[in-house]
Design a protein around this motif. Structure first.
Motif, PDB file in Angstrom:
ATOM      1  N   ASN A  21       0.818  -1.217   0.000  1.00 33.78           N
ATOM      2  CA  ASN A  21       0.000   0.000   0.000  1.00 33.78           C
ATOM      3  C   ASN A  21       0.849   1.263   0.000  1.00 33.78           C
ATOM      4  O   ASN A  21       0.436   2.300   0.506  1.00 33.78           O
ATOM      5  N   GLY A  22       2.032   1.176  -0.589  1.00 33.39           N
ATOM      6  CA  GLY A  22       2.874   2.354  -0.698  1.00 33.39           C
ATOM      7  C   GLY A  22       4.338   1.989  -0.826  1.00 33.39           C
ATOM      8  O   GLY A  22       4.718   0.820  -0.783  1.00 33.39           O
ATOM      9  N   GLU A  49       5.538   4.672   3.430  1.00 33.23           N
ATOM     10  CA  GLU A  49       4.939   5.881   2.858  1.00 33.23           C
ATOM     11  C   GLU A  49       3.616   6.188   3.549  1.00 33.23           C
ATOM     12  O   GLU A  49       3.274   7.350   3.796  1.00 33.23           O
ATOM     13  N   HIS A  50       2.873   5.133   3.866  1.00 35.75           N
ATOM     14  CA  HIS A  50       1.575   5.289   4.514  1.00 35.75           C
ATOM     15  C   HIS A  50       1.557   4.421   5.779  1.00 35.75           C
ATOM     16  O   HIS A  50       1.103   3.272   5.743  1.00 35.75           O
ATOM     17  N   SER A  53       0.600   2.418   8.975  1.00 31.65           N
ATOM     18  CA  SER A  53      -0.681   1.899   9.468  1.00 31.65           C
ATOM     19  C   SER A  53      -0.714   1.798  10.985  1.00 31.65           C
ATOM     20  O   SER A  53      -1.752   1.479  11.565  1.00 31.65           O
ATOM     21  N   GLY A  98       2.896  -0.875   5.217  1.00 30.26           N
ATOM     22  CA  GLY A  98       2.500   0.108   6.217  1.00 30.26           C
ATOM     23  C   GLY A  98       3.077  -0.083   7.593  1.00 30.26           C
ATOM     24  O   GLY A  98       2.752   0.677   8.512  1.00 30.26           O
TER      25      GLY A  98
END
Length: 256
Positions: free
Chosen positions: A16-17, A42-43, A45, A73
């Motif tokens: 997710n990134g 990057e993102h 969690s 994440g």
């Protein structure tokens, strides 16, 4: 040896990134400086992973594994074990690791792990769930950290050696009933160094500890099966990723 210089971690099921990683040096309470590698998502969690490498210490496989965690994440920090005896130089082959392994002691390893946890909590979030993720020697150490008051959310061990005691005089089966966190263990059914009956004994002792746990044995899989090159065990690797990420997600949610 668990992984050579050509080993690479399998890809996680879904990213997710992007991830950004860097080499750093940490300092333990006794002044020991040791190498580490931090991977930032990057993102983010929320959850954080402290990666405990195999018998060779911090080498490229674990830096790339940290990046794979960050891509889904999870902030990941991988540490080296040999600052006290080999400094913070590279752990690439042909590093002669065994003389340094023989000098490892649980008490000083725990000091290094505390320093790594402090770094994570200071720099990436004091209240975030933290999981130990160890391989081989690090798998044993991951379980053993579960007997200490480190504020962990869970411990994960790949091919945790049953007979190693880190100079403490107590092996994993001797302390398994003292583990105070949820745990996940992943083993190869054809691992010549870790008998399946010993893994079953570990499972029984973890049941007595009273915390949620799962022990998974992959039939026919060897030691070190979690490797992108091991096409014959790609299904086991994919399942291991799913279980690790599912364990982290489930216990991170429970922690909040």
């Amino acid at each position: 040896m668990c992984y050579d210089d050509n080993a690479r971690p399998p890809e996680p099921p879904k990213k997710n990134g992007k991830a950004r990683g860097e080499d750093i040096a940490l300092t333990a309470e006794d002044g020991n400086r040791f190498a580490a590698y931090i991977a930032h998502p990057e993102h983010p969690s929320g959850p954080q992973a402290l990666i405990l490498p195999d018998i060779r210490g911090l080498h490229q496989f674990y830096k790339e594994l940290a990046l794979r965690f960050a891509e889904v994440g999870i902030t990941a920090l991988a540490i080296d074990y040999f600052g006290r005896t080999a400094g913070i130089s590279s752990r690439a082959e042909p590093f002669e690791f065994m003389p340094h392994v023989q000098k490892l002691r649980l008490s000083t390893l725990i000091q290094d792990i505390r320093a790594a946890l402090t770094y994570l909590r200071t720099n990436t979030g004091a209240d975030q769930p933290v999981f130990m993720v160890g391989f081989c020697l690090g798998g044993t150490l991951s379980y053993m950290t579960g007997t200490h008051d480190l504020g962990l959310t869970g411990v994960i061990g790949f091919y945790a050696g049953i007979s190693r005691d880190f100079g403490s005089g107590k092996k994993l089966l001797d302390v398994a009933e003292q583990i105070r966190y949820p745990s996940l263990g992943l083993f190869g059914g054809a691992d010549q160094g870790i008998p399946v009956n010993a893994v079953h004994t570990l499972d029984e002792k973890l049941s007595k500890a009273g915390f949620e746990h799962e022990v998974v044995i992959y039939p026919g899989a060897p030691h070190g099966f979690f490797d992108r090159r091991s096409a014959d065990f790609a299904e086991a690797s994919a399942d291991a990723w799913r279980r690790v990420l599912g364990f982290i997600q489930a216990h991170s949610s429970a922690a909040h």
